[in-house]
Design a protein around this motif. Structure first.
Motif, PDB file in Angstrom:
ATOM      1  N   UNK A  63       1.782   1.146  -2.440  1.00  0.00           N
ATOM      2  CA  UNK A  63       1.278   1.392  -1.106  1.00  0.00           C
ATOM      3  C   UNK A  63       1.609   0.604  -0.024  1.00  0.00           C
ATOM      4  N   UNK A  64       2.195  -0.619  -0.271  1.00  0.00           N
ATOM      5  CA  UNK A  64       2.539  -1.587   0.831  1.00  0.00           C
ATOM      6  C   UNK A  64       1.190  -2.360   1.532  1.00  0.00           C
ATOM      7  N   UNK A 141      -0.923  -5.060   9.908  1.00  0.00           N
ATOM      8  CA  UNK A 141       0.005  -4.641   9.124  1.00  0.00           C
ATOM      9  C   UNK A 141      -0.242  -3.100   8.202  1.00  0.00           C
ATOM     10  N   UNK A 142      -1.587  -3.087   7.884  1.00  0.00           N
ATOM     11  CA  UNK A 142      -2.083  -1.880   7.169  1.00  0.00           C
ATOM     12  C   UNK A 142      -2.221  -0.577   7.989  1.00  0.00           C
ATOM     13  N   UNK A 143      -1.944  -0.777   9.410  1.00  0.00           N
ATOM     14  CA  UNK A 143      -1.988   0.338  10.149  1.00  0.00           C
ATOM     15  C   UNK A 143      -0.562   0.712  10.623  1.00  0.00           C
ATOM     16  N   UNK A 148       9.934   5.452   4.654  1.00  0.00           N
ATOM     17  CA  UNK A 148       9.625   5.685   3.579  1.00  0.00           C
ATOM     18  C   UNK A 148       8.454   5.687   2.865  1.00  0.00           C
ATOM     19  N   UNK A 149       7.281   5.352   3.693  1.00  0.00           N
ATOM     20  CA  UNK A 149       5.984   5.505   3.300  1.00  0.00           C
ATOM     21  C   UNK A 149       5.623   6.939   3.468  1.00  0.00           C
ATOM     22  N   UNK A 150       5.253   7.678   2.029  1.00  0.00           N
ATOM     23  CA  UNK A 150       5.083   9.127   2.424  1.00  0.00           C
ATOM     24  C   UNK A 150       3.657   9.347   3.057  1.00  0.00           C
ATOM     25  N   UNK A 151       2.761   8.455   3.013  1.00  0.00           N
ATOM     26  CA  UNK A 151       1.505   8.560   3.569  1.00  0.00           C
ATOM     27  C   UNK A 151       1.436   7.962   5.035  1.00  0.00           C
ATOM     28  N   UNK A 156      -3.591   4.166   4.465  1.00  0.00           N
ATOM     29  CA  UNK A 156      -3.811   5.544   3.885  1.00  0.00           C
ATOM     30  C   UNK A 156      -3.350   5.658   2.528  1.00  0.00           C
ATOM     31  N   UNK A 157      -2.172   5.110   2.329  1.00  0.00           N
ATOM     32  CA  UNK A 157      -1.651   5.285   0.881  1.00  0.00           C
ATOM     33  C   UNK A 157      -2.718   4.375  -0.250  1.00  0.00           C
ATOM     34  N   UNK A 158      -3.269   3.298   0.266  1.00  0.00           N
ATOM     35  CA  UNK A 158      -3.863   2.587  -0.712  1.00  0.00           C
ATOM     36  C   UNK A 158      -5.303   3.267  -1.112  1.00  0.00           C
ATOM     37  N   UNK A 159      -6.126   3.463   0.215  1.00  0.00           N
ATOM     38  CA  UNK A 159      -7.145   4.303  -0.013  1.00  0.00           C
ATOM     39  C   UNK A 159      -7.191   5.700  -0.560  1.00  0.00           C
ATOM     40  N   UNK A 160      -6.012   6.418  -0.182  1.00  0.00           N
ATOM     41  CA  UNK A 160      -5.843   7.811  -0.773  1.00  0.00           C
ATOM     42  C   UNK A 160      -5.768   7.609  -2.245  1.00  0.00           C
ATOM     43  N   UNK A 161      -4.936   6.652  -2.743  1.00  0.00           N
ATOM     44  CA  UNK A 161      -4.615   6.608  -4.100  1.00  0.00           C
ATOM     45  C   UNK A 161      -5.831   6.329  -4.942  1.00  0.00           C
ATOM     46  N   UNK A 162      -6.866   5.361  -4.229  1.00  0.00           N
ATOM     47  CA  UNK A 162      -8.064   5.378  -4.826  1.00  0.00           C
ATOM     48  C   UNK A 162      -9.061   6.638  -5.132  1.00  0.00           C
TER      49      UNK A 162
END
Length: 181
Positions: A63-64, A141-143, A148-151, A156-162
């Motif tokens: 998720x980066x 860094x998280x915003x 290459x980051x689909x989300x 968004x990637x990390x919390x979306x996966x959770x």
């Protein structure tokens, strides 16, 4: 990366940069770079030398998503593990099957997950240029959008996966009532 296994083996693989290995006086195993069977398994820790506020960047490979640990709080591997588990416990507060993850063994490895190193170098350059403190650093860094980051953004990637994992676990464990009876 493989899709999340519904029953993954909870075990972390944390890549260490050479600088982290030197600081912690560790020589971790060099393992082949293999695909994880869950998005939460693989992380990388690197040290960012920055005047006034050196920090450790801890980034999830899939998720980066990145945590920023101030240098004084992470003098060695044991302190890192405690802080990593505290942050993980907080992030996984309402995660299904959270307990195996919070207490999962950690394998420290050396290696070069190319995508992750490139992104972390990008993060480091931006943070050095910008200057700031650990709380602001994480937000920055998280915003940030990464190619290459689909989300779009790591948060968004990390919390979306959770969220997706919670929903799939709920769907898997919720009985289906046949209304045709």
């Amino acid at each position: 990366m493989n899709a999340s296994d519904p029953n993954p083996t909870a075990r972390f693989r944390i890549y260490q940069s050479r600088e982290v290995q030197r600081r912690w006086k560790m020589a971790p195993a060099r393992l082949p770079e293999v695909l994880s069977n869950h998005w939460l398994q693989t992380w990388r820790v690197d040290f960012l030398k920055r005047a006034g506020s050196p920090v450790f960047l801890v980034t999830n490979e899939e998720t980066l998503y990145t945590w920023v640990f101030p240098k004084p709080e992470v003098p060695n591997r044991q302190a890192f593990e405690r802080l990593f588990r505290v942050r993980l416990d907080s992030a996984l507060a309402d995660y299904p099957n959270r307990d195996p993850w919070v207490s999962a063994p950690i394998d420290y490895v050396s290696g070069n997950p190319r995508r992750l190193i490139g992104v972390m170098n990008n993060m480091a350059d931006h943070l050095v240029w910008r200057g700031s403190g650990p709380t602001d650093d994480e937000e920055v860094v998280n915003t940030m959008p990464f190619q290459g980051q689909l989300e779009g953004r790591p948060e968004r990637a990390f919390w979306g996966r959770l969220r997706l994992d919670r929903e799939s676990e709920t769907a898997r464990t919720t009985p289906i009532i046949d209304s045709s009876l």
